[in-house]
Design a protein around this motif. Structure first.
Motif, short mmCIF file in Angstrom:
data_model
loop_
_atom_site.label_atom_id
_atom_site.label_comp_id
_atom_site.label_asym_id
_atom_site.label_seq_id
_atom_site.Cartn_x
_atom_site.Cartn_y
_atom_site.Cartn_z
N GLU A 95 0.81 -1.21 0.00
CA GLU A 95 0.00 0.00 0.00
C GLU A 95 0.85 1.26 0.00
O GLU A 95 2.05 1.24 0.25
CB GLU A 95 -0.93 0.02 1.21
CG GLU A 95 -2.28 -0.64 0.96
CD GLU A 95 -3.05 -0.05 -0.20
OE1 GLU A 95 -2.81 1.14 -0.55
OE2 GLU A 95 -3.89 -0.75 -0.78
N THR A 96 0.19 2.38 -0.27
CA THR A 96 0.81 3.69 -0.14
C THR A 96 0.98 4.03 1.34
O THR A 96 0.42 3.36 2.22
CB THR A 96 -0.06 4.77 -0.80
OG1 THR A 96 -1.34 4.79 -0.15
CG2 THR A 96 -0.24 4.48 -2.29
N ALA A 97 1.74 5.08 1.62
CA ALA A 97 2.08 5.40 3.00
C ALA A 97 0.86 5.74 3.84
O ALA A 97 0.74 5.30 4.99
CB ALA A 97 3.08 6.55 3.03
N ALA A 109 -1.69 -3.69 11.53
CA ALA A 109 -0.79 -4.17 10.48
C ALA A 109 0.64 -3.69 10.73
O ALA A 109 0.86 -2.56 11.16
CB ALA A 109 -1.27 -3.69 9.11
N GLN A 110 1.60 -4.57 10.46
CA GLN A 110 3.00 -4.27 10.75
C GLN A 110 3.79 -3.98 9.47
O GLN A 110 3.92 -4.87 8.62
CB GLN A 110 3.64 -5.44 11.49
CG GLN A 110 3.00 -5.74 12.83
CD GLN A 110 3.10 -4.57 13.79
OE1 GLN A 110 4.17 -4.00 13.98
NE2 GLN A 110 1.97 -4.20 14.39
N PRO A 111 4.31 -2.76 9.28
CA PRO A 111 5.18 -2.49 8.12
C PRO A 111 6.44 -3.34 8.22
O PRO A 111 7.06 -3.43 9.29
CB PRO A 111 5.50 -1.00 8.26
CG PRO A 111 4.44 -0.45 9.17
CD PRO A 111 4.11 -1.56 10.11
N ILE A 112 6.82 -3.96 7.12
CA ILE A 112 8.00 -4.81 7.13
C ILE A 112 9.08 -4.33 6.16
O ILE A 112 10.26 -4.59 6.38
CB ILE A 112 7.66 -6.29 6.81
CG1 ILE A 112 6.90 -6.40 5.47
CG2 ILE A 112 6.85 -6.90 7.95
CD1 ILE A 112 6.71 -7.82 4.98
N LEU A 113 8.69 -3.64 5.10
CA LEU A 113 9.66 -3.20 4.10
C LEU A 113 9.22 -1.89 3.45
O LEU A 113 8.03 -1.62 3.31
CB LEU A 113 9.83 -4.27 3.00
CG LEU A 113 10.51 -5.57 3.38
CD1 LEU A 113 10.32 -6.61 2.28
CD2 LEU A 113 11.99 -5.37 3.67
N LEU A 114 10.21 -1.13 3.04
CA LEU A 114 10.00 0.06 2.23
C LEU A 114 10.07 -0.37 0.77
O LEU A 114 10.96 -1.12 0.39
CB LEU A 114 11.09 1.08 2.54
CG LEU A 114 10.97 2.50 2.00
CD1 LEU A 114 9.80 3.21 2.66
CD2 LEU A 114 12.27 3.26 2.27
N THR A 115 9.14 0.09 -0.06
CA THR A 115 9.08 -0.31 -1.46
C THR A 115 9.60 0.81 -2.35
O THR A 115 9.02 1.90 -2.37
CB THR A 115 7.64 -0.66 -1.86
OG1 THR A 115 7.08 -1.55 -0.89
CG2 THR A 115 7.60 -1.32 -3.23
N PRO A 240 7.58 7.89 2.67
CA PRO A 240 7.80 6.71 1.83
C PRO A 240 6.86 6.64 0.63
O PRO A 240 5.68 6.98 0.73
CB PRO A 240 7.55 5.54 2.79
CG PRO A 240 7.84 6.10 4.14
CD PRO A 240 7.35 7.52 4.08
N ARG A 241 7.41 6.17 -0.46
CA ARG A 241 6.61 5.99 -1.68
C ARG A 241 5.55 4.90 -1.49
O ARG A 241 4.40 5.06 -1.90
CB ARG A 241 7.57 5.62 -2.83
CG ARG A 241 6.89 5.43 -4.18
CD ARG A 241 6.84 6.73 -4.94
NE ARG A 241 6.14 6.58 -6.20
CZ ARG A 241 6.72 6.23 -7.35
NH1 ARG A 241 8.03 6.01 -7.39
NH2 ARG A 241 6.02 6.14 -8.47
N ALA A 242 5.95 3.79 -0.89
CA ALA A 242 5.03 2.68 -0.66
C ALA A 242 5.64 1.75 0.38
O ALA A 242 6.85 1.81 0.64
CB ALA A 242 4.75 1.92 -1.95
N LEU A 243 4.80 0.88 0.94
CA LEU A 243 5.26 -0.04 1.97
C LEU A 243 4.62 -1.41 1.81
O LEU A 243 3.53 -1.53 1.24
CB LEU A 243 4.92 0.50 3.36
CG LEU A 243 5.65 1.78 3.75
CD1 LEU A 243 4.67 2.84 4.15
CD2 LEU A 243 6.63 1.52 4.87
N GLU A 244 5.31 -2.40 2.33
CA GLU A 244 4.76 -3.75 2.46
C GLU A 244 4.44 -3.98 3.93
O GLU A 244 5.24 -3.62 4.80
CB GLU A 244 5.76 -4.81 1.96
CG GLU A 244 6.28 -4.55 0.56
CD GLU A 244 5.21 -4.37 -0.49
OE1 GLU A 244 4.31 -5.23 -0.57
OE2 GLU A 244 5.26 -3.36 -1.23
#
Length: 310
Positions: A95-97, A109-115, A240-244
């Motif tokens: 998703e987006t930030a 929900a837990q952010p795990i990576l920057l995309t 951030p541009r997007a995140l996982e």
């Protein structure tokens, strides 16, 4: 022909889930070996074609933690996706930030990576007006109106709206560009697209507009003939541009393996086509302190927009 039929059936299932709240059973990865990738979408068929290739790349590389199958599940908005996460219907979300911040708040929900997309990990929002408008700074927007994109946009709604609120401005939604604006307020409208935003400002339908710096540099969204008549009057901090993200109760062994597979994908030639289709992703990066701080600022801003504007 058979493979085409199978693919069409898969897309049909995704569309059915999107429209009817996922009537077909989708369970947690740890329960049945299925990894479910989710996305908030207003165009589920196109997004399915962007998501499925990377999911197909990831699944066989997670066999050692019990993953045997991958599925895609769309949600119409953040509220529906939060419900999917809480009930274990979705394991992994891209998703987006702003949407990431909402899903973290509503579903844990837990952010795990920057995309990183198309070589860019961070971007920022800008405000602009016509050079002949007399508007030269964000403080000059009092008593004027501004065009945002849509209510779900990170760069063209949540971030710029939060920026104005942080400056002590009061935002009021307008029904039409011609609606009057009080001297101590900033009126706003949704233009639905970045091109509409730039067009509305250029045609003097609104006094100012906001979009990301990436859209500002994109001639399809900001025609050069328009840009020559504009001046940038403000910009936000980068985000951030997007995140996982993953649901908060996903088994650690599955979460950690997913992180490893995604981080390694940029160096794997077999992943190149899938990454390109996955919103032009160039790599996945670990969340560092900068990303965490930016997400916290964004979450604070979104909360204020929801309390004071929506």
């Amino acid at each position: 022909m058979c493979s085409l039929i199978v693919q069409l059936r898969s897309v049909a299932l995704v569309l059915l889930g999107f429209a009817c709240g996922a009537l077909f059973p989708v369970r947690a990865a740890q329960d049945d070996g299925v990894l479910v990738l989710g996305r908030i979408s207003d165009n589920p068929q196109d997004h399915y074609e962007q998501l499925k290739p990377l999911l197909d790349y990831v699944v066989p590389r997670m066999a050692d933690v019990g993953i045997r199958e991958g599925r895609v599940l769309m949600a119409k908005d953040a509220q529906q996706m939060a419900s999917y996460l809480r009930r274990g219907r979705v394991d992994w979300v891209t998703e987006t930030a702003a949407s990431a911040a909402l899903l973290r708040e509503r579903a844990g929900a837990q952010p795990i990576l920057l995309t990183e997309r198309d070589g860019t990990s961070y971007y920022h929002s800008i405000f602009f007006a016509r050079r002949d408008s007399g508007i030269r700074s964000l403080d000059d927007l009092r008593g004027h109106n501004v065009a945002f994109q849509r209510a779900s946009s990170t760069s063209a709604y949540y971030v710029p709206a939060a920026e104005l609120l942080a400056r002590g401005m009061r935002l009021e939604i307008l029904l039409a560009p011609a609606d009057g604006v009080a001297a101590d307020e900033v009126g706003y409208l949704f233009a639905r697209s970045e091109l509409n935003i730039s067009t509305w400002v250029h045609k003097r339908l609104v006094d100012a507009g906001s979009m990301s710096n990436l859209d500002w540099d994109n001639p399809r969204h900001m025609p050069p003939a328009f840009a020559r008549d504009f001046v940038i009057i403000g910009k936000s901090e980068p985000y951030p541009r997007a995140l996982e993200l993953v649901r908060d109760d996903l088994e650690a062994r599955i979460r950690d393996r997913l992180v490893q597979v995604l981080e390694d994908a940029a160096a794997d030639p077999d992943a190149s086509e899938a990454l390109l289709k996955f919103f032009k992703t160039t790599r996945f990066q670990p969340l560092d302190e900068r990303a965490r701080d930016s997400l916290q600022r964004l979450a604070t801003g979104i909360d204020r927009v929801r309390r004071e504007v929506e």
